[in-house]
Design an enzyme around this catalytic site. Structure first.
Site, PDB file in Angstrom:
ATOM      1  N   TYR A 112       0.870  -1.175   0.000  1.00  0.00           N
ATOM      2  CA  TYR A 112       0.000   0.000   0.000  1.00  0.00           C
ATOM      3  C   TYR A 112       0.910   1.229   0.000  1.00  0.00           C
ATOM      4  O   TYR A 112       1.912   1.259   0.723  1.00  0.00           O
ATOM      5  CB  TYR A 112      -0.870   0.057   1.252  1.00  0.00           C
ATOM      6  CG  TYR A 112      -1.944  -1.003   1.349  1.00  0.00           C
ATOM      7  CD1 TYR A 112      -3.101  -0.917   0.582  1.00  0.00           C
ATOM      8  CD2 TYR A 112      -1.806  -2.070   2.226  1.00  0.00           C
ATOM      9  CE1 TYR A 112      -4.105  -1.876   0.694  1.00  0.00           C
ATOM     10  CE2 TYR A 112      -2.799  -3.037   2.342  1.00  0.00           C
ATOM     11  CZ  TYR A 112      -3.945  -2.929   1.571  1.00  0.00           C
ATOM     12  OH  TYR A 112      -4.920  -3.878   1.676  1.00  0.00           O
ATOM     13  N   HIS A 158     -11.289  -6.162  -4.230  1.00  0.00           N
ATOM     14  CA  HIS A 158     -10.783  -6.328  -2.859  1.00  0.00           C
ATOM     15  C   HIS A 158     -11.647  -7.307  -2.068  1.00  0.00           C
ATOM     16  O   HIS A 158     -11.896  -7.125  -0.874  1.00  0.00           O
ATOM     17  CB  HIS A 158     -10.730  -4.969  -2.147  1.00  0.00           C
ATOM     18  CG  HIS A 158      -9.598  -4.840  -1.166  1.00  0.00           C
ATOM     19  ND1 HIS A 158      -8.482  -4.102  -1.431  1.00  0.00           N
ATOM     20  CD2 HIS A 158      -9.407  -5.355   0.076  1.00  0.00           C
ATOM     21  CE1 HIS A 158      -7.659  -4.148  -0.397  1.00  0.00           C
ATOM     22  NE2 HIS A 158      -8.196  -4.920   0.533  1.00  0.00           N
TER      23      HIS A 158
END
Length: 403
Positions: A160, A300
């Protein structure tokens, strides 16, 4: 009148064949699991509700996850017969290296919260079975410890982009130095999704002993014992943080993430680059232009934007647009070997599974993860044989249509 007689001992011996007694309770539980759904049911019984729901749940009304699973239920297989399928090859080349199966273990966060053996157990199973394993930025096992636990596994690191780019660069350098050959940049989390099960359960990291969780813990003493008697549950790549999942994500992740950041990652990372979380044809085309070696079509696991596109339905249009410029992978909703076959037949180069192996982990630790692979492999091989194909390359869209 029917003439009756007493059965002979030899005749009784042929039909009275009790199952062998399995003394180990974990082995006994797993022996009764024949599908991923069976593992899920075992996991639900053995795991506190907050931890199980974190794995099982999705965002808001959970429609994204439901639709993804329904898409695989809509698949209609079209078999060919008389093809000679005694030998089936399940191997697949994924970004230049052969995987024994056409799937990888997706990177998952907070894994030791689900079961104390955590990411290391998952990586050892991946190593034994010759498939890749992803490690999340939000993992509870460090880059170094995972590499030591499974030195022969093919390891990928999921990144991330943080507000602090220096921290991200440090993670990339550590991953490369310890043999991770692929970086998975996740781009669908500018802010945390509304995971309402977590909110209602009051889930915090690390888990807090409120009255509610204490009462729940009374019915899951083994889970709490393992949590409290093993290494503290922390994020291996972060400083210790207390709070809800959403608070953590919103504090760390960079909502200004854009293509300049993707270019920075591409310049910094020397290995293969996968962009994870692509949900449109235009974005797939653009990330390939910016250097992605693979595009992972993913919502996701339904955990970010509810009512997002369904990856399996998006797949054909993306394949048409990219035209072989990068590999196209897919995840979300994959819970059987038949689902994997469907995704490959419809053009995916590879698939990632997450919940499927996490249910196994919660059901029985490392042995449960292995059981999940055994189930998926058995279903994969059987589906290929019933379709009349001997290799994954033989699968075509004509084998799997959507009703």
């Amino acid at each position: 009148m029917t003439k009756r007689r007493l059965p002979k001992p030899d005749e009784l011996k042929q039909i009275l064949r009790p199952k062998p007694i399995v003394l180990n309770p974990t082995d006994r539980r797993l022996a009764n699991a024949h599908t991923i759904a069976d593992l899920r049911m075992i996991a639900r019984k053995r795991t506190p509700r907050a931890a199980f729901d974190y794995t099982d749940g999705a965002a808001e009304l959970e429609d994204s996850l439901l639709r993804a699973r329904q898409a695989y239920r809509r698949v209609e297989f079209h078999p060919n017969v008389l093809r000679g399928v005694s030998d089936v090859d399940t191997s697949r080349e994924i970004l230049g290296k052969t995987s024994a199966l056409p799937f990888a273990f997706a990177p998952t966060g907070f894994t030791r919260m689900m079961q104390h053996e955590g990411e290391s157990a998952v990586a050892r199973v991946a190593e034994r079975n010759g498939i890749p394993v992803g490690l999340s930025t939000m993992a509870t096992t460090s880059i170094e410890d995972l590499a030591a636990a499974a030195p022969g596994a093919r390891k990928w690191f999921q990144l991330y982009v943080w507000r602090d780019h220096g921290a991200g660069e440090d993670l990339m350098n550590r991953a490369w130095e310890h043999g991770y050959d692929t970086l998975m940049l996740t781009v669908d989390t500018p802010v945390a999704g509304a995971r309402l099960r977590d909110v209602r359960n009051g889930l915090t990291i690390p888990p807090a002993l409120t009255l509610k969780t204490f009462l729940d813990g009374a019915t899951h003493p083994a889970w709490w014992f393992n949590l409290l008697t093993t290494e503290p549950l922390t994020f291996a790549s972060l400083n210790q943080f207390g709070g809800t999942v959403a608070e953590l994500l919103n504090k760390l992740f960079d909502p200004t993430l854009n293509y300049d950041d993707l270019d920075w990652v591409r310049r910094t990372w020397p290995g293969k680059l996968v962009v994870k979380g692509v949900q449109s044809v235009d974005d797939a085309r653009d990330v390939v232009k910016h250097g992605a070696d693979a595009v992972l079509l993913s919502n996701h696991g339904g955990r970010q934007l509810d009512r997002a596109p369904t990856p399996l339905e998006l797949l054909p249009a993306v394949l048409d647009e990219v035209q072989g410029g990068a590999e196209i992978w897919i995840d979300t909703g994959i819970l059987s070997g038949g689902d994997i076959v469907a995704a490959i037949a419809r053009g995916a180069n590879a698939v990632l599974v997450g919940r499927a192996f996490l249910y196994g982990l919660m059901a029985g630790g490392e042995r449960g993860v292995q059981r999940s692979v055994d189930i998926l492999r058995t279903e994969l091989v059987r589906t290929m044989q019933l379709l009349g194909v001997r290799t994954l390359a033989d699968l075509t869209p004509s084998h799997a249509t959507l009703r």
